[in-house]
Design a protein around this motif. Structure first.
Motif, mmCIF file in Angstrom:
data_model
loop_
_atom_site.group_PDB
_atom_site.id
_atom_site.type_symbol
_atom_site.label_atom_id
_atom_site.label_comp_id
_atom_site.label_asym_id
_atom_site.label_seq_id
_atom_site.Cartn_x
_atom_site.Cartn_y
_atom_site.Cartn_z
ATOM 1 N N ASP A 17 -11.089 -3.458 6.477
ATOM 2 C CA ASP A 17 -10.121 -4.517 6.207
ATOM 3 C C ASP A 17 -9.419 -4.312 4.874
ATOM 4 O O ASP A 17 -8.832 -5.245 4.326
ATOM 5 C CB ASP A 17 -10.827 -5.881 6.198
ATOM 6 N N ALA A 18 -9.464 -3.103 4.360
ATOM 7 C CA ALA A 18 -8.848 -2.813 3.064
ATOM 8 C C ALA A 18 -7.344 -3.069 3.127
ATOM 9 O O ALA A 18 -6.690 -2.714 4.113
ATOM 10 C CB ALA A 18 -9.100 -1.365 2.669
ATOM 11 N N PRO A 19 -6.781 -3.669 2.083
ATOM 12 C CA PRO A 19 -5.339 -3.930 2.095
ATOM 13 C C PRO A 19 -4.495 -2.672 1.907
ATOM 14 O O PRO A 19 -3.318 -2.655 2.210
ATOM 15 C CB PRO A 19 -5.141 -4.877 0.919
ATOM 16 N N GLU A 20 -5.121 -1.601 1.428
ATOM 17 C CA GLU A 20 -4.412 -0.347 1.213
ATOM 18 C C GLU A 20 -5.300 0.784 1.692
ATOM 19 O O GLU A 20 -6.471 0.860 1.326
ATOM 20 C CB GLU A 20 -4.083 -0.191 -0.268
ATOM 21 N N VAL A 21 -4.771 1.656 2.509
ATOM 22 C CA VAL A 21 -5.541 2.766 3.059
ATOM 23 C C VAL A 21 -5.176 4.030 2.302
ATOM 24 O O VAL A 21 -4.039 4.487 2.348
ATOM 25 C CB VAL A 21 -5.259 2.938 4.565
ATOM 26 N N GLU A 37 6.644 4.999 -12.078
ATOM 27 C CA GLU A 37 6.230 4.981 -10.679
ATOM 28 C C GLU A 37 5.473 3.707 -10.308
ATOM 29 O O GLU A 37 5.377 3.381 -9.138
ATOM 30 C CB GLU A 37 5.373 6.205 -10.352
ATOM 31 N N HIS A 38 4.926 3.000 -11.284
ATOM 32 C CA HIS A 38 4.178 1.786 -10.971
ATOM 33 C C HIS A 38 5.054 0.773 -10.249
ATOM 34 O O HIS A 38 4.638 0.168 -9.267
ATOM 35 C CB HIS A 38 3.561 1.174 -12.233
ATOM 36 N N ALA A 39 6.267 0.586 -10.699
ATOM 37 C CA ALA A 39 7.170 -0.369 -10.059
ATOM 38 C C ALA A 39 7.472 0.055 -8.626
ATOM 39 O O ALA A 39 7.519 -0.785 -7.719
ATOM 40 C CB ALA A 39 8.459 -0.487 -10.853
ATOM 41 N N LEU A 40 7.645 1.343 -8.401
ATOM 42 C CA LEU A 40 7.900 1.834 -7.051
ATOM 43 C C LEU A 40 6.745 1.479 -6.125
ATOM 44 O O LEU A 40 6.942 0.938 -5.038
ATOM 45 C CB LEU A 40 8.106 3.355 -7.063
ATOM 46 N N VAL A 41 5.531 1.775 -6.551
ATOM 47 C CA VAL A 41 4.354 1.502 -5.725
ATOM 48 C C VAL A 41 4.175 -0.002 -5.524
ATOM 49 O O VAL A 41 3.900 -0.463 -4.416
ATOM 50 C CB VAL A 41 3.084 2.131 -6.344
ATOM 51 N N GLU A 42 4.355 -0.776 -6.582
ATOM 52 C CA GLU A 42 4.177 -2.220 -6.487
ATOM 53 C C GLU A 42 5.196 -2.853 -5.538
ATOM 54 O O GLU A 42 4.907 -3.845 -4.881
ATOM 55 C CB GLU A 42 4.259 -2.870 -7.865
ATOM 56 N N ASP A 43 6.389 -2.307 -5.448
ATOM 57 C CA ASP A 43 7.396 -2.824 -4.524
ATOM 58 C C ASP A 43 7.254 -2.242 -3.130
ATOM 59 O O ASP A 43 7.507 -2.913 -2.129
ATOM 60 C CB ASP A 43 8.807 -2.512 -5.037
ATOM 61 N N PRO A 46 3.967 -3.787 -0.720
ATOM 62 C CA PRO A 46 4.188 -5.071 -0.050
ATOM 63 C C PRO A 46 5.267 -5.015 1.030
ATOM 64 O O PRO A 46 5.250 -5.807 1.967
ATOM 65 C CB PRO A 46 4.608 -6.010 -1.182
ATOM 66 N N SER A 47 6.181 -4.067 0.917
ATOM 67 C CA SER A 47 7.228 -3.977 1.937
ATOM 68 C C SER A 47 6.633 -3.639 3.300
ATOM 69 O O SER A 47 7.164 -4.057 4.327
ATOM 70 C CB SER A 47 8.290 -2.961 1.541
ATOM 71 N N PHE A 48 5.529 -2.914 3.325
ATOM 72 C CA PHE A 48 4.861 -2.624 4.597
ATOM 73 C C PHE A 48 4.180 -3.856 5.165
ATOM 74 O O PHE A 48 4.088 -4.020 6.376
ATOM 75 C CB PHE A 48 3.840 -1.491 4.445
#
Length: 57
Positions: A17-21, A37-43, A46-48
């Motif tokens: 049930d992990a939120p990120e695989v 790159e942090h902003a890219l990953v953070e945005d 959640p888009s998925f």
């Protein structure tokens, strides 16, 4: 990484049930982002959640 190893790790991770695989082979890269790159990953992540990939089920 050999494809069978990737698939095996992915299937094991998807069964949780992990939120990120994240497969083990790239975990260190995931936690070692370079500048800006942090902003890219953070945005991007959640888009998925908001727009899941259609599976046809």
């Amino acid at each position: 990484m050999p494809r069978p190893d990737f698939i095996e790790q992915r299937l094991v991770a998807l069964a949780t049930d992990a939120p990120e695989v994240i497969i083990d082979a790239i975990r260190s890269m995931r936690h070692n982002l370079s500048a800006n790159e942090h902003a890219l990953v953070e945005d991007f992540n959640p888009s998925f959640v908001e727009n899941p990939i259609p599976t046809g089920f």
